[in-house]
Scaffold this motif. Sequence first.
Motif, PDB file in Angstrom:
ATOM      1  N   PRO A  38       0.835  -1.204   0.000  1.00  0.00           N
ATOM      2  CA  PRO A  38       0.000   0.000   0.000  1.00  0.00           C
ATOM      3  C   PRO A  38       0.870   1.254   0.000  1.00  0.00           C
ATOM      4  CG  PRO A  38       0.131  -0.886   2.208  1.00  0.00           C
ATOM      5  CD  PRO A  38       0.925  -1.820   1.324  1.00  0.00           C
ATOM      6  N   ARG A  39       0.295   2.370  -0.416  1.00  0.00           N
ATOM      7  CA  ARG A  39       1.014   3.637  -0.349  1.00  0.00           C
ATOM      8  C   ARG A  39       0.757   4.200   1.054  1.00  0.00           C
ATOM      9  NH1 ARG A  39       1.868   9.173   0.627  1.00  0.00           N
ATOM     10  NH2 ARG A  39       3.391   9.916  -0.879  1.00  0.00           N
ATOM     11  N   ALA A  40       1.545   3.746   2.015  1.00  0.00           N
ATOM     12  CA  ALA A  40       1.353   4.141   3.403  1.00  0.00           C
ATOM     13  C   ALA A  40       2.641   3.935   4.172  1.00  0.00           C
ATOM     14  CB  ALA A  40       0.227   3.315   4.046  1.00  0.00           C
ATOM     15  N   ASP A  41       2.734   4.611   5.322  1.00  0.00           N
ATOM     16  CA  ASP A  41       3.816   4.311   6.249  1.00  0.00           C
ATOM     17  C   ASP A  41       3.214   3.647   7.483  1.00  0.00           C
ATOM     18  OD1 ASP A  41       2.542   6.352   7.616  1.00  0.00           O
ATOM     19  OD2 ASP A  41       4.283   7.691   7.687  1.00  0.00           O
ATOM     20  N   GLU A  42       4.005   3.513   8.532  1.00  0.00           N
ATOM     21  CA  GLU A  42       3.549   2.816   9.734  1.00  0.00           C
ATOM     22  C   GLU A  42       2.452   3.566  10.471  1.00  0.00           C
ATOM     23  OE1 GLU A  42       7.437   1.292   8.475  1.00  0.00           O
ATOM     24  OE2 GLU A  42       6.583   3.298   8.670  1.00  0.00           O
ATOM     25  N   HIS A  43       2.216   4.814  10.072  1.00  0.00           N
ATOM     26  CA  HIS A  43       1.149   5.625  10.666  1.00  0.00           C
ATOM     27  C   HIS A  43      -0.040   5.783   9.711  1.00  0.00           C
ATOM     28  CE1 HIS A  43       4.105   6.788  13.759  1.00  0.00           C
ATOM     29  NE2 HIS A  43       4.956   6.907  12.763  1.00  0.00           N
ATOM     30  N   GLN A  44      -0.005   5.087   8.593  1.00  0.00           N
ATOM     31  CA  GLN A  44      -1.056   5.132   7.570  1.00  0.00           C
ATOM     32  C   GLN A  44      -1.239   6.560   7.031  1.00  0.00           C
ATOM     33  OE1 GLN A  44      -1.748   1.846   7.395  1.00  0.00           O
ATOM     34  NE2 GLN A  44      -0.682   1.696   9.350  1.00  0.00           N
ATOM     35  N   VAL A 201      -3.225   4.309  22.611  1.00  0.00           N
ATOM     36  CA  VAL A 201      -2.003   4.343  21.815  1.00  0.00           C
ATOM     37  C   VAL A 201      -2.250   5.327  20.670  1.00  0.00           C
ATOM     38  CG1 VAL A 201      -0.405   3.041  20.364  1.00  0.00           C
ATOM     39  CG2 VAL A 201      -1.416   1.966  22.385  1.00  0.00           C
ATOM     40  N   VAL A 202      -1.536   6.443  20.690  1.00  0.00           N
ATOM     41  CA  VAL A 202      -1.712   7.478  19.662  1.00  0.00           C
ATOM     42  C   VAL A 202      -0.776   7.157  18.501  1.00  0.00           C
ATOM     43  CG1 VAL A 202      -1.667   9.945  19.156  1.00  0.00           C
ATOM     44  CG2 VAL A 202      -2.284   9.153  21.458  1.00  0.00           C
ATOM     45  N   SER A 203      -1.370   6.671  17.418  1.00  0.00           N
ATOM     46  CA  SER A 203      -0.581   6.251  16.257  1.00  0.00           C
ATOM     47  C   SER A 203      -0.529   7.311  15.166  1.00  0.00           C
ATOM     48  CB  SER A 203      -1.156   4.960  15.674  1.00  0.00           C
ATOM     49  OG  SER A 203      -2.557   5.073  15.479  1.00  0.00           O
ATOM     50  N   ASP A 204      -1.445   8.285  15.225  1.00  0.00           N
ATOM     51  CA  ASP A 204      -1.469   9.352  14.232  1.00  0.00           C
ATOM     52  C   ASP A 204      -0.583  10.499  14.709  1.00  0.00           C
ATOM     53  OD1 ASP A 204      -1.991  11.425  12.478  1.00  0.00           O
ATOM     54  OD2 ASP A 204      -4.158  11.104  12.447  1.00  0.00           O
ATOM     55  N   PRO A 205       0.530  10.768  14.030  1.00  0.00           N
ATOM     56  CA  PRO A 205       1.419  11.848  14.469  1.00  0.00           C
ATOM     57  C   PRO A 205       0.748  13.215  14.507  1.00  0.00           C
ATOM     58  CG  PRO A 205       2.538  10.426  12.894  1.00  0.00           C
ATOM     59  CD  PRO A 205       1.090  10.039  12.879  1.00  0.00           C
ATOM     60  N   HIS A 206      -0.285  13.427  13.667  1.00  0.00           N
ATOM     61  CA  HIS A 206      -1.029  14.700  13.724  1.00  0.00           C
ATOM     62  C   HIS A 206      -1.684  14.859  15.092  1.00  0.00           C
ATOM     63  CE1 HIS A 206      -0.976  13.504   9.433  1.00  0.00           C
ATOM     64  NE2 HIS A 206      -0.852  14.790   9.188  1.00  0.00           N
ATOM     65  N   ARG A 281      -7.199   1.537  23.726  1.00  0.00           N
ATOM     66  CA  ARG A 281      -7.751   2.015  22.452  1.00  0.00           C
ATOM     67  C   ARG A 281      -6.659   2.106  21.391  1.00  0.00           C
ATOM     68  NH1 ARG A 281     -12.098   5.183  21.008  1.00  0.00           N
ATOM     69  NH2 ARG A 281     -13.200   3.623  22.280  1.00  0.00           N
ATOM     70  N   ILE A 282      -6.931   1.469  20.267  1.00  0.00           N
ATOM     71  CA  ILE A 282      -6.105   1.590  19.061  1.00  0.00           C
ATOM     72  C   ILE A 282      -6.958   2.287  18.009  1.00  0.00           C
ATOM     73  CG2 ILE A 282      -4.850   0.358  17.240  1.00  0.00           C
ATOM     74  CD1 ILE A 282      -3.505   0.059  19.901  1.00  0.00           C
ATOM     75  N   ASP A 283      -6.419   3.313  17.377  1.00  0.00           N
ATOM     76  CA  ASP A 283      -7.190   4.092  16.401  1.00  0.00           C
ATOM     77  C   ASP A 283      -7.526   3.248  15.178  1.00  0.00           C
ATOM     78  OD1 ASP A 283      -8.360   6.278  15.082  1.00  0.00           O
ATOM     79  OD2 ASP A 283      -6.459   6.862  14.177  1.00  0.00           O
ATOM     80  N   SER A 284      -8.795   3.230  14.811  1.00  0.00           N
ATOM     81  CA  SER A 284      -9.234   2.406  13.681  1.00  0.00           C
ATOM     82  C   SER A 284      -8.719   2.929  12.354  1.00  0.00           C
ATOM     83  CB  SER A 284     -10.767   2.349  13.650  1.00  0.00           C
ATOM     84  OG  SER A 284     -11.316   3.651  13.584  1.00  0.00           O
ATOM     85  N   THR A 285      -8.392   4.211  12.279  1.00  0.00           N
ATOM     86  CA  THR A 285      -7.963   4.820  11.009  1.00  0.00           C
ATOM     87  C   THR A 285      -6.468   4.718  10.783  1.00  0.00           C
ATOM     88  OG1 THR A 285      -9.791   6.394  11.174  1.00  0.00           O
ATOM     89  CG2 THR A 285      -8.036   6.926   9.628  1.00  0.00           C
ATOM     90  N   THR A 286      -5.682   4.884  11.841  1.00  0.00           N
ATOM     91  CA  THR A 286      -4.222   4.929  11.670  1.00  0.00           C
ATOM     92  C   THR A 286      -3.479   3.863  12.466  1.00  0.00           C
ATOM     93  OG1 THR A 286      -3.904   6.480  13.514  1.00  0.00           O
ATOM     94  CG2 THR A 286      -4.356   7.436  11.343  1.00  0.00           C
ATOM     95  N   GLY A 287      -4.177   3.117  13.296  1.00  0.00           N
ATOM     96  CA  GLY A 287      -3.517   2.115  14.130  1.00  0.00           C
ATOM     97  C   GLY A 287      -3.210   0.846  13.354  1.00  0.00           C
ATOM     98  N   ALA A 288      -1.941   0.510  13.253  1.00  0.00           N
ATOM     99  CA  ALA A 288      -1.534  -0.675  12.499  1.00  0.00           C
ATOM    100  C   ALA A 288      -1.954  -1.955  13.227  1.00  0.00           C
ATOM    101  CB  ALA A 288      -0.026  -0.680  12.298  1.00  0.00           C
ATOM    102  N   VAL A 289      -2.231  -2.986  12.451  1.00  0.00           N
ATOM    103  CA  VAL A 289      -2.547  -4.310  13.004  1.00  0.00           C
ATOM    104  C   VAL A 289      -1.446  -4.759  13.962  1.00  0.00           C
ATOM    105  CG1 VAL A 289      -2.777  -6.753  12.395  1.00  0.00           C
ATOM    106  CG2 VAL A 289      -3.955  -5.001  11.045  1.00  0.00           C
ATOM    107  N   ALA A 290      -0.198  -4.411  13.646  1.00  0.00           N
ATOM    108  CA  ALA A 290       0.935  -4.832  14.479  1.00  0.00           C
ATOM    109  C   ALA A 290       0.798  -4.333  15.916  1.00  0.00           C
ATOM    110  CB  ALA A 290       2.243  -4.321  13.872  1.00  0.00           C
ATOM    111  N   LEU A 291       0.211  -3.156  16.114  1.00  0.00           N
ATOM    112  CA  LEU A 291       0.038  -2.621  17.469  1.00  0.00           C
ATOM    113  C   LEU A 291      -0.898  -3.508  18.278  1.00  0.00           C
ATOM    114  CD1 LEU A 291      -0.523   1.163  16.613  1.00  0.00           C
ATOM    115  CD2 LEU A 291       1.623   0.076  17.276  1.00  0.00           C
TER     116      LEU A 291
END
Length: 606
Positions: A38-44, A201-206, A281-291
């Motif tokens: 996919p065109r994504a990084d670890e933060h989607q 777990v805040v996975s979105d750097p924004h 809580r893992i963010d559904s939009t940016t939280g990777a399955v790995a988390l």
Amino acid sequence: MALFQHFDDTTSPSQGPARIAKLRTELIRRGFEGFVVPRADEHQGEYVPKSAERLAWLTGFTGSAGTVVVLQHKAALVVDGRYTVQAAEQVDTSVITPVQLAEMSAEDWIAANLPVGTVLAYDPWLLTNDGLKRLEQAVTRAGGQLAPVDLNLIDVIWIDRPAPPQAPVRPHPIEYAGEDARSKLTRIRKKMTEAKLDAIVVSDPHNLAWAFNLRGGDVGHTPLPLGYAIIPAEGPASLFFDPAKITNEAGAAVGDLAHFVEISAFPGALDRLGHEGGKIRIDSTTGAVALARRIEAAGGKVDVGADPIALMKAVKNQAEIAGSHAAHLRDGIAVARFLAWLDKEAPKGALTEIDAVEALEAFRVETGALKNVSFPSISGAGPNAALPHYRVTRSSNRPIENNQIFLIDSGAQYEDGTTDITRTIIVGEPSAEMKDRFTRVLKGHIAIDQAVFPKGTTGAQIDSFARQPLWQAGLDFDHGTGHGIGSYLSVHEGPQRIAKTGTTPLEIGMMLSNEPGFYKRGDYGIRIENLILVEPRKIAGGDREMMGFETLTFSPIDLRLVEPSIMTAGEIAWLNAYHAQVREKLSSKLDAETRTWLEEATRPIG
């Protein structure tokens, strides 16, 4: 020369065959049939660092969205309508088949093409929980198996892969943020209590940047510090960054609210979360399955849902709104100076798309406040204007010719606000068809600007307002009407949007774009974009809480492309009133020559 943009061709269709062959060799070695990239990084993220540009490195496609699926004997690149033409031009189509998302998703392509009994590999850091579910269903339909990899297979073969970025993390001043991090954390924890969460777990750097009033520079054109945060229900938070990024100023600003922790310790911190139990809580939009898998493997309970910070960030406070007004006034002056310059120089026949980008950036630099452009400018002349996300390079650079449309979509990053504006200009004389299409786009733009709607209305409910004038002529456009805007953050910010997929209710204080368009492939493109702010509306005699939009962007709309005969009296009145505001806000801040140009460019019609 532009300071913040480059025009080099960074990829070539010729790079795809050899690199895909190399990937296939690696797949055979590991016993896999295929791999998903996919065109994504670890933060989607939409904008990713050079070290995460795996899709571009493998295929040559540089768009901001897309997925390639490489099997042993075939490969497909799935892109949305914005990138249909670009994908076909940037990849070697003898090796990679471009597929339109509207016709077939990546999952549908997998279901139809993955051989029975074979294994498809994926990187669990580049997929969300929902993305994995769709992938699992597709592989099951195909009769195959799905396997995660510990190390991304592109990274295995990408020998000269750039190092991860290490831009300094700095504090965002309270005068622009409008609320200190302690207050924000109190509000975040209130939402956590309501949802019975023990940690986020805040996975979105924004979201991390907003919550702790930090900014960075790890991705192009967005002041983003890439990292993670863990916010517990009680006690200090943990911020995970490369230690080389952390400045003394950032440490002092965060104080006792959080500990800065080396990014290499992040997996261990997830393990501890799992061991401690509780609801995470893992963010559904940016939280990777790995988390989620890491926490669950350690015995924790994962709650996949919306990060509450996203909606808080979307609703701007008074300081952020005031900053946006100041940024847009400053930007409006720069854009007016550019448009006056373009009107003078373009008819001479010597300008190119790159010349226009460099000139506009120079006018913004002269404000003395420009930190960066908010995205690479879309500068399209003639047929290039028909590519909604066109990015000019030295090889694609076209002259701005007479009797052609020129479209420029650009924005700026100022410390007090982020801007995004599109203007469509005719050089010479427009055809009757151009004027008709432009005016229909303008009518749709006005319909959004004038919309009044009750509390709870979503962007999806008003998206069709912008399309109705085009629909009446059997026309449409293949992108959303509007996206959210960050405050000295990403130019594309969710969860709010005006689009068929815009399911988040609009709230007072949200900022969005208003940008309907029309694109005639191979000929011309039209888009008119202003930024707008959701504000309350009082309706005499009404019994509902109502909202509407305040316009933030002030810049002339090209009257030479307007056909008044297909506009209503109300639409003409809107255009004249808007242009009167443009004159009022900008005239006194322009030199005499530009002021004279502006008076003519914003003259009343009808």
